[in-house]
Design a protein around this motif. Structure first.
Motif, short mmCIF file in Angstrom:
data_model
loop_
_atom_site.label_atom_id
_atom_site.label_comp_id
_atom_site.label_asym_id
_atom_site.label_seq_id
_atom_site.Cartn_x
_atom_site.Cartn_y
_atom_site.Cartn_z
N GLY A 16 0.71 -1.10 -0.09
CA GLY A 16 0.05 0.09 0.18
C GLY A 16 0.82 1.20 0.22
O GLY A 16 0.44 2.29 -0.63
N LEU A 17 2.02 1.29 0.81
CA LEU A 17 2.69 2.26 0.88
C LEU A 17 3.56 2.71 -0.46
O LEU A 17 3.64 3.73 -1.06
CB LEU A 17 3.76 2.08 1.73
CG LEU A 17 4.91 3.17 2.13
CD1 LEU A 17 4.09 4.48 2.57
CD2 LEU A 17 6.02 2.95 2.98
N GLU A 18 3.68 1.69 -1.07
CA GLU A 18 4.53 1.50 -2.49
C GLU A 18 3.78 2.20 -3.53
O GLU A 18 3.90 2.88 -4.25
CB GLU A 18 5.03 0.22 -2.86
CG GLU A 18 6.20 -0.21 -2.04
CD GLU A 18 6.56 -1.71 -2.46
OE1 GLU A 18 6.09 -2.28 -3.26
OE2 GLU A 18 7.58 -2.27 -1.76
N ARG A 19 2.37 1.70 -3.44
CA ARG A 19 1.34 2.29 -4.20
C ARG A 19 1.22 3.85 -4.06
O ARG A 19 0.99 4.64 -5.03
CB ARG A 19 0.01 1.51 -4.17
CG ARG A 19 -0.08 0.08 -5.03
CD ARG A 19 -1.30 -0.51 -5.24
NE ARG A 19 -2.09 -0.60 -3.53
CZ ARG A 19 -2.10 -1.82 -2.91
NH1 ARG A 19 -1.29 -2.65 -3.35
NH2 ARG A 19 -2.59 -1.74 -1.70
N ARG A 20 1.27 4.30 -3.06
CA ARG A 20 0.93 5.65 -2.86
C ARG A 20 2.23 6.45 -3.18
O ARG A 20 2.11 7.39 -3.87
CB ARG A 20 0.73 5.89 -1.13
CG ARG A 20 -0.58 5.70 -0.56
CD ARG A 20 -0.92 6.00 0.70
NE ARG A 20 -0.05 5.69 1.75
CZ ARG A 20 -0.05 4.45 2.39
NH1 ARG A 20 -1.15 3.77 2.17
NH2 ARG A 20 0.40 4.05 3.37
N ILE A 21 3.30 5.93 -2.75
CA ILE A 21 4.52 6.70 -3.62
C ILE A 21 4.77 6.55 -5.07
O ILE A 21 4.89 7.85 -5.64
CB ILE A 21 5.97 5.90 -2.94
CG1 ILE A 21 5.83 6.13 -1.47
CG2 ILE A 21 7.16 6.46 -3.73
CD1 ILE A 21 7.04 5.24 -0.91
N ALA A 22 4.23 5.42 -5.69
CA ALA A 22 4.01 5.36 -7.08
C ALA A 22 3.19 6.23 -7.43
O ALA A 22 3.43 6.90 -8.49
CB ALA A 22 3.71 4.04 -7.35
N GLY A 23 1.93 6.34 -6.89
CA GLY A 23 0.86 7.31 -7.49
C GLY A 23 1.35 8.89 -7.20
O GLY A 23 1.20 9.68 -8.06
N GLY A 24 2.21 9.06 -6.07
CA GLY A 24 2.23 10.43 -5.90
C GLY A 24 3.56 10.69 -7.03
O GLY A 24 3.45 11.75 -7.65
N LEU A 25 4.31 9.91 -7.37
CA LEU A 25 5.45 10.09 -8.23
C LEU A 25 4.81 10.44 -9.72
O LEU A 25 5.12 11.28 -10.46
CB LEU A 25 6.36 8.97 -8.39
CG LEU A 25 7.39 9.02 -7.10
CD1 LEU A 25 8.26 7.79 -7.07
CD2 LEU A 25 8.32 10.09 -7.12
#
Length: 293
Positions: A16-25
């Motif tokens: 979930g954290l990785e998805r949020r970071i990827a979404g932010g980038l």
């Protein structure tokens, strides 16, 4: 501590954290490369969802602790005109209503607010308002949005409501000539009365420096118990407890096309909307425990 004893992450937590970071980038990349869309009014839905709503949400949830009632009266699709009272010296009530609709409606609908001309001549504010979906408070823009199936918000009291003295709190000012009713009739969309309690007390306006207001080109220059006496600190709104209630829709699709030109019908419908908002305001005021809780 052995590897077996180390605390394990909850299933999906890292992902979930990785998805949020990827979404932010990905969001930043689209901003930098210009690969995002705005409509012909300048509305940027992605920026509104990802940034503007995120900035307003803590104020909505933690500071004003907004309670929403009657969200089921807003249709899940199609155009509708939400008509609300206006107060508070600064137009925070419109922004809180925007968050209320988006965060509480099952369909996550966006509210497109009609704003005063002054909003669109102020540096920075102009651009942010456009990005957030606001447009000029004129019949042409409102009708175009309604015909496209958008939710449109209007506060017919205008500066008369937002700039009224604290002694007249929760007393609705004049609703103009009923132009919003004519717009809804032409588009055949329902009118949804909305009553907002709590905004009147965020900046209790006890005076108006009219000479200074004229020099600055403002409709009024408020004097409150804290502003301008406390300087910038005096501009912080009081943390009042808000309630926003959406009333039962007033349907317009049963009227013939020429009804939009009938001044008596417009007067009657305008008065009906105004009375419904005023009645609900009084009811909510009787029900609330205090201004701040």
């Amino acid at each position: 501590m052995t590897p077996e004893q180390k605390p394990q992450a909850a299933p999906g937590e890292g992902g979930g954290l990785e998805r949020r970071i990827a979404g932010g980038l990905a969001f930043l990349r689209r901003r930098l490369t210009g690969e995002y869309e705005v409509d012909d009014f300048g509305y940027d839905e992605e920026l509104t969802d990802q940034v503007l709503m995120s900035l307003l949400r803590p104020v909505y949830e933690k500071y004003f602790r907004v309670e929403v009632k009657g969200i089921e009266n807003i249709p899940s699709k199609g155009g509708a005109l939400i008509v609300a009272n206006h107060s508070g010296t600064l137009p925070l009530d419109g922004l809180m209503m925007q968050v209320a609709v988006h965060d509480n409606h099952p369909a996550g609908r966006h509210l497109r607010l009609l704003a005063a001309d002054l909003v669109f001549v102020l540096p920075v504010i102009n651009e942010l308002a456009r990005k957030a979906g606001h447009t000029l408070a004129c019949a042409e823009d409102a009708e175009r949005l309604l015909e496209r199936g958008e939710l449109v918000g209007v506060m017919p009291e205008g500066f008369k409501g937002i700039g009224k003295p604290f002694s007249e709190r929760y007393k609705l000012q004049r609703f103009g000539r009923g132009g919003f009713v004519s717009t809804a009739l032409r588009a055949g969309t329902p009118i949804i009365p909305c009553s907002i309690v709590g905004a009147e007390e965020i900046y209790p306006m006890i005076g108006n420096a009219k000479t200074l207001a004229r020099l600055l080109g403002f409709p009024y220059f408020p004097i409150t118990p804290t502003f301008p006496w406390l300087g910038p600190l005096g501009a912080i709104p009081l943390p009042t407890k808000w309630t926003i209630q959406f009333g039962e829709p007033i349907l317009t699709d049963g009227y013939p096309p020429e009804a939009a030109e009938d001044p008596m019908l417009m007067f009657n419908l305008t008065d009906q909307v105004r009375e419904q908002i005023q009645h609900t305001l009084y009811k909510l005021l009787v029900q609330r425990r205090s201004v701040f809780f």
